[in-house]
Design an enzyme around this catalytic site. Structure first.
Site, short mmCIF file in Angstrom:
data_model
loop_
_atom_site.label_atom_id
_atom_site.label_comp_id
_atom_site.label_asym_id
_atom_site.label_seq_id
_atom_site.Cartn_x
_atom_site.Cartn_y
_atom_site.Cartn_z
N GLY A 12 38.88 -21.14 -19.12
CA GLY A 12 38.35 -19.85 -18.65
C GLY A 12 39.21 -18.63 -18.94
CG ASN A 14 38.15 -16.08 -24.44
OD1 ASN A 14 38.40 -15.06 -25.05
ND2 ASN A 14 38.57 -17.28 -24.82
CE LYS A 66 20.33 -28.92 -25.58
NZ LYS A 66 21.76 -28.63 -25.40
CG MET A 91 33.04 -27.65 -24.06
SD MET A 91 33.70 -26.84 -25.54
CE MET A 91 33.85 -28.23 -26.64
CB ILE A 94 22.39 -22.09 -26.57
CG1 ILE A 94 23.71 -21.68 -25.91
CG2 ILE A 94 21.23 -21.25 -26.06
CD1 ILE A 94 23.76 -21.76 -24.40
CG ASN A 108 30.13 -19.00 -29.11
OD1 ASN A 108 30.73 -19.23 -28.05
ND2 ASN A 108 30.32 -19.73 -30.20
CG HIS A 110 33.84 -20.51 -33.74
ND1 HIS A 110 33.58 -21.75 -33.19
CD2 HIS A 110 34.44 -20.75 -34.94
CE1 HIS A 110 33.99 -22.69 -34.03
NE2 HIS A 110 34.51 -22.12 -35.09
C1 GRF Z 1 38.27 -20.28 -27.04
O1 GRF Z 1 39.26 -20.51 -28.01
C2 GRF Z 1 36.96 -19.95 -27.68
O2 GRF Z 1 37.09 -19.35 -28.94
C3 GRF Z 1 36.32 -21.32 -27.84
O3 GRF Z 1 36.72 -22.03 -26.72
C4 GRF Z 1 37.98 -21.54 -26.25
C5 GRF Z 1 37.81 -21.27 -24.79
O4 GRF Z 1 39.02 -20.97 -24.16
N1 GRF Z 1 34.89 -21.19 -27.98
P1 GRF Z 1 39.02 -20.46 -22.65
O5 GRF Z 1 38.29 -21.50 -21.81
O6 GRF Z 1 38.32 -19.14 -22.62
O7 GRF Z 1 40.46 -20.36 -22.27
#
Ligand code: GRF
Length: 191
Positions: A12, A14, A66, A91, A94, A108, A110
């Protein structure tokens, strides 16, 4: 006021960066109204509690398919008047129900320069390939994984041999670029 939902499954960081950007007035006229999480053990849930956010935590295995759990998610999103969905380490893949309910409203982040190194181990794959320029991508979510229209990218050069250093740099720029991109989308496109 625009309402965001963040979808996350793990650490989490981000999510936390977006919350902090809102708190520091780096993104105007915006709030996170819901955290959606498909892993009841995820650290992100503790972070959401710290920020006093509503959460929708579900177990995909507890549903027939889903479509069933995405219908429940859509109900929650509508209830919380969500305008934009930000995937941040979510994870799950969608599916149609969410894509149809929020067309061009799901983004998203990435950890590679798409279209290179799609999938769940983008940093490791790029590192093992031996690339010298790494980076991150923020893109719209479409039916195919990591393939929707690119919104923003940031790159950096690295010629060392420590994947931990690459990871640290990736996360640092993610925490800057994701809030900036959300701000831009709200300002320019009124998402
Ligand atoms: C990030 O590196 C993002 O790019 C990828 O998953 C990771 C998530 O990290 N999709 P966090 O859970 O936000 O620390």
């Amino acid at each position: 006021m625009k309402h965001l939902a963040v979808f996350a499954s793990g650490r989490g960081s981000n999510y936390e960066a977006i919350e902090n950007a809102i708190l520091n007035n780096e993104i105007d006229d915006c709030c996170i109204s819901l955290l959606v999480c498909d892993n009841q053990d995820a650290h992100v849930i503790k972070l959401a509690e710290k920020f006093k956010r509503k959460t929708f935590v579900f177990d995909p295995k507890g549903y027939k398919n889903k479509s069933e759990y995405e219908s429940d998610i859509v109900e929650q999103l509508k209830e919380h008047k969500v305008d934009l969905i930000c995937l941040a380490g979510y994870m799950g893949i969608i599916g149609d129900i969410l894509l149809e309910a929020y067309p061009n409203r799901i983004i998203n982040i990435h950890p590679s320069l798409l279209p290179s190194f799609k999938g769940s181990s983008g940093i490791k794959d790029a590192f093992e390939y031996g690339v010298k320029v790494f980076g991150i991508t923020i893109h719209y979510v479409s039916k195919e994984i990591d393939s929707g229209e690119i919104i923003a990218q940031r790159a950096f050069e690295y010629d060392g041999d420590k994947i931990e250093e690459v990871e640290a740099c990736i996360h640092k720029i993610e925490h800057e670029l994701y809030p900036q991109t959300i701000k831009k989308l709200i300002k320019e496109q009124g998402v």
